[in-house]
Design a protein around this motif. Structure first.
Motif, PDB file in Angstrom:
ATOM      1  N   SER A  60     -63.744  22.209   5.548  1.00 52.83           N
ATOM      2  CA  SER A  60     -62.482  21.604   5.947  1.00 52.83           C
ATOM      3  C   SER A  60     -62.618  20.088   5.943  1.00 52.83           C
ATOM      4  CB  SER A  60     -62.074  22.089   7.341  1.00 52.83           C
ATOM      5  OG  SER A  60     -63.033  21.669   8.302  1.00 52.83           O
ATOM      6  N   ILE A  61     -61.475  19.442   6.105  1.00 57.33           N
ATOM      7  CA  ILE A  61     -61.408  17.981   6.232  1.00 57.33           C
ATOM      8  C   ILE A  61     -60.835  17.675   7.607  1.00 57.33           C
ATOM      9  CG2 ILE A  61     -60.366  15.863   5.327  1.00 57.33           C
ATOM     10  CD1 ILE A  61     -60.137  17.358   2.609  1.00 57.33           C
ATOM     11  N   GLU A  62     -61.533  16.875   8.372  1.00 60.63           N
ATOM     12  CA  GLU A  62     -61.043  16.499   9.699  1.00 60.63           C
ATOM     13  C   GLU A  62     -60.420  15.104   9.615  1.00 60.63           C
ATOM     14  OE1 GLU A  62     -64.488  16.851  12.202  1.00 60.63           O
ATOM     15  OE2 GLU A  62     -63.984  18.926  12.715  1.00 60.63           O
ATOM     16  N   ILE A  63     -59.215  14.990  10.170  1.00 63.13           N
ATOM     17  CA  ILE A  63     -58.463  13.735  10.117  1.00 63.13           C
ATOM     18  C   ILE A  63     -58.186  13.284  11.542  1.00 63.13           C
ATOM     19  CG2 ILE A  63     -56.381  12.602   9.263  1.00 63.13           C
ATOM     20  CD1 ILE A  63     -56.159  14.891   7.199  1.00 63.13           C
ATOM     21  N   ALA A  64     -58.535  12.050  11.847  1.00 58.48           N
ATOM     22  CA  ALA A  64     -58.329  11.523  13.202  1.00 58.48           C
ATOM     23  C   ALA A  64     -56.876  11.673  13.619  1.00 58.48           C
ATOM     24  CB  ALA A  64     -58.741  10.054  13.258  1.00 58.48           C
ATOM     25  N   ALA A  65     -56.659  12.026  14.893  1.00 60.70           N
ATOM     26  CA  ALA A  65     -55.310  12.186  15.445  1.00 60.70           C
ATOM     27  C   ALA A  65     -55.070  11.106  16.487  1.00 60.70           C
ATOM     28  CB  ALA A  65     -55.157  13.580  16.065  1.00 60.70           C
ATOM     29  N   ASP A  66     -54.055  10.302  16.264  1.00 62.24           N
ATOM     30  CA  ASP A  66     -53.721   9.198  17.171  1.00 62.24           C
ATOM     31  C   ASP A  66     -52.230   9.238  17.515  1.00 62.24           C
ATOM     32  OD1 ASP A  66     -53.685   6.909  18.663  1.00 62.24           O
ATOM     33  OD2 ASP A  66     -53.956   5.540  16.981  1.00 62.24           O
ATOM     34  N   PRO A  67     -51.780  10.324  18.165  1.00 55.97           N
ATOM     35  CA  PRO A  67     -50.344  10.456  18.446  1.00 55.97           C
ATOM     36  C   PRO A  67     -49.811   9.376  19.368  1.00 55.97           C
ATOM     37  CG  PRO A  67     -51.595  12.126  19.616  1.00 55.97           C
ATOM     38  CD  PRO A  67     -52.543  11.474  18.675  1.00 55.97           C
ATOM     39  N   GLY A  68     -50.660   8.806  20.218  1.00 59.79           N
ATOM     40  CA  GLY A  68     -50.203   7.743  21.101  1.00 59.79           C
ATOM     41  C   GLY A  68     -49.664   6.553  20.336  1.00 59.79           C
ATOM     42  N   ASP A 122     -55.746   8.035  11.120  1.00 58.66           N
ATOM     43  CA  ASP A 122     -54.732   9.080  11.246  1.00 58.66           C
ATOM     44  C   ASP A 122     -53.738   9.008  10.088  1.00 58.66           C
ATOM     45  OD1 ASP A 122     -53.037  11.047  12.061  1.00 58.66           O
ATOM     46  OD2 ASP A 122     -52.578  10.188  14.027  1.00 58.66           O
ATOM     47  N   VAL A 123     -54.169   9.496   8.941  1.00 57.88           N
ATOM     48  CA  VAL A 123     -53.321   9.509   7.752  1.00 57.88           C
ATOM     49  C   VAL A 123     -52.071  10.350   7.993  1.00 57.88           C
ATOM     50  CG1 VAL A 123     -53.204  10.136   5.307  1.00 57.88           C
ATOM     51  CG2 VAL A 123     -55.322   9.185   6.260  1.00 57.88           C
ATOM     52  N   LEU A 124     -52.219  11.464   8.684  1.00 60.17           N
ATOM     53  CA  LEU A 124     -51.075  12.334   8.958  1.00 60.17           C
ATOM     54  C   LEU A 124     -50.124  11.677   9.952  1.00 60.17           C
ATOM     55  CD1 LEU A 124     -52.915  15.771   9.215  1.00 60.17           C
ATOM     56  CD2 LEU A 124     -51.695  14.824   7.245  1.00 60.17           C
ATOM     57  N   GLY A 125     -50.669  10.999  10.955  1.00 58.65           N
ATOM     58  CA  GLY A 125     -49.835  10.295  11.918  1.00 58.65           C
ATOM     59  C   GLY A 125     -49.042   9.182  11.265  1.00 58.65           C
ATOM     60  N   LEU A 126     -49.712   8.423  10.386  1.00 52.78           N
ATOM     61  CA  LEU A 126     -49.011   7.383   9.641  1.00 52.78           C
ATOM     62  C   LEU A 126     -47.881   7.990   8.811  1.00 52.78           C
ATOM     63  CD1 LEU A 126     -48.735   4.494   8.416  1.00 52.78           C
ATOM     64  CD2 LEU A 126     -50.340   5.265   6.643  1.00 52.78           C
TER      65      LEU A 126
END
Length: 450
Positions: free
Chosen positions: A45-53, A107-111
């Protein structure tokens, strides 16, 4: 809140599926990452940092830095370091290998969520004189990356990580494209509206534009537009537009105003008028698209958008005009987020193509790809597509002050080349009424042909 909601993750999964052509699973972890795995595969898998704040904020005060992809042996799709909104300093390494795959410390997904959902614009009060959120207030303009599709750039990097993780996986091959559309604010210079408005336009044509010929033709145009647009009317550029599009394999979309919520800002024609019906018939017969241009004050009134969409469909039905896709754009690019978007969904429209800034061309949504809409207030996906608008002629020629010469051509070319570099879609708005002069037509054709 450590992770995105499941509704948000499901929407992002759809974004990734459309971009890469495969189903990926996204799942939050207790370590502050989102795990991206290939559906039906146990191969790491690929883990992506999560920075929802950071990426749940409805403001433009995020930190900013850049990241040098080449320094870590990753290939950026555009020249120079990648913009990294939300980071004060880029970690080193930003992407690292792990025993089971890769870990991305950004956080590519957050962006992607923050830019595509337009979370930045929710509840903003720093608006311009038309109550629009301006480019000048945006994070992208303040930090110099508005003319870069930052989401597409980071998804390009994510695609490289995916290929290294699953080298046998064939990702979707994207192809650059172009879409042109035309807001029909003024289909005739003198054919519609009150006599007083016609006289004001005649005065403007003489005193400002020195267009004596049009003024001399005004009475004749007025009389002969009862059943069809007059062929010598200088804003009757519809056949010319379609000729240009057809030479280049393009379909033009013409968006019609079907309401009057501000008499001074809205159009002076009715969609039921015989000349407008005839225009719609001609557009449809030539294989081009008809769409909606909701009137000035509908951006805060979903029911009004729905009523005007129903009026357009009714006229088209009477003229036996059938389309599978119905879209359009807000008048004056007025937009209140997410209220306006909800109006489009309630009206049953396929897509909206409003989202560009009036005061500066570029990538308001961080992308040049069409994508499914998401309501950041309700936290749910909508049955609507967002087709980002990259450039409006009035923005480049007027707001940005580049005129109709080489400077404007260079800006259009830069934006189009950027879209082509990421194999995206260059979406351009050019009003039919801004093609009256030779310089305007030459510039338009140059942009289309490049």
């Amino acid at each position: 809140m450590r992770h995105m909601t499941q509704e948000t993750l499901s929407w992002l999964q759809l974004i990734l599926a459309e971009r890469f052509g495969h189903d990926f699973q996204l799942q939050g972890t207790d370590a502050g990452f989102v795990r991206l795995s290939l559906a039906g595969s146990g191969l790491g898998s690929i883990e992506i940092a999560a920075d929802p704040g950071t990426f749940r904020r409805a403001d433009s005060a995020l930190a900013f830095t850049t990241w040098d992809a080449l320094a870590e042996d990753w290939q950026p799709v555009l020249r120079g370091p990648l913009p990294a909104p939300g980071l004060a300093r880029a970690p080193s390494p930003l992407i690292e290998a792990t025993p089971t795959g890769y870990r991305i410390h950004y956080d590519v997904l957050g962006l992607s969520y923050w830019m595509l959902s337009r979370q930045e614009e929710v509840g903003r009060t720093d608006l311009d004189n038309f109550n629009r959120f301006p480019a000048s207030a945006s994070h992208a303009r303040k930090h110099g990356y508005l003319e870069r599709p930052v989401v597409d750039e980071w998804l390009h990097i994510l695609g490289q990580v995916i290929r290294r993780q699953w080298p046998e996986l064939q990702l979707r091959q994207l192809q650059a494209s172009m879409k042109v559309s035309h807001d029909v604010d003024v289909p005739s210079r003198y054919g519609f509206g009150s006599v007083a408005r016609m006289v004001r336009r005649m005065a403007g044509d003489i005193l400002i534009r020195r267009d004596v010929r049009s003024v001399l033709q005004a009475p004749s145009i007025r009389m002969k537009t009862r059943t069809a647009l007059h062929p010598t009317d200088r804003v009757n550029t519809f056949d010319w537009i379609m000729d240009v599009s057809e030479r280049h394999g393009l379909v033009s979309a013409f968006y019609f105003i079907c309401g009057r919520t501000d008499p001074s800002k809205d159009a002076d024609y009715e969609p039921e008028h015989p000349a407008i019906r005839g225009l719609m018939q001609r557009i449809h017969a030539r294989g081009h698209e008809i769409g909606l241009h909701p009137s000035f004050n509908t951006y805060q009134a979903p029911a009004a958008v729905q009523a005007e969409a129903n009026r357009l469909r009714r006229v088209c039905e009477q003229e036996k005009i059938e389309q599978e896709v119905w879209g359009g754009r807000m008048h004056y690019l007025r937009w209140e987020h997410p209220t306006t978007m909800l109006g489009w969904e309630q009206a049953g429209m396929t897509y909206d193509s409003t989202l560009s800034y009036a005061d500066h061309a570029g990538f308001r949504c961080g992308t040049c790809f069409e994508y499914p809409a998401f309501d950041p207030v309700a936290g749910k996906a909508l049955n609507l597509r967002i087709r980002p608008l990259i450039a409006m002629e009035g923005t480049v020629i007027g707001y940005m002050g580049l005129g109709t010469g080489e400077a404007a051509w260079k800006k259009f070319r830069e934006l189009k080349d950027t879209c082509n570099a990421v194999n995206g879609c260059f979406t351009m708005l050019w009003h039919n009424s801004t093609l009256a002069s030779t310089a305007e037509r030459d510039l338009y054709q140059a942009v289309i042909a490049h």
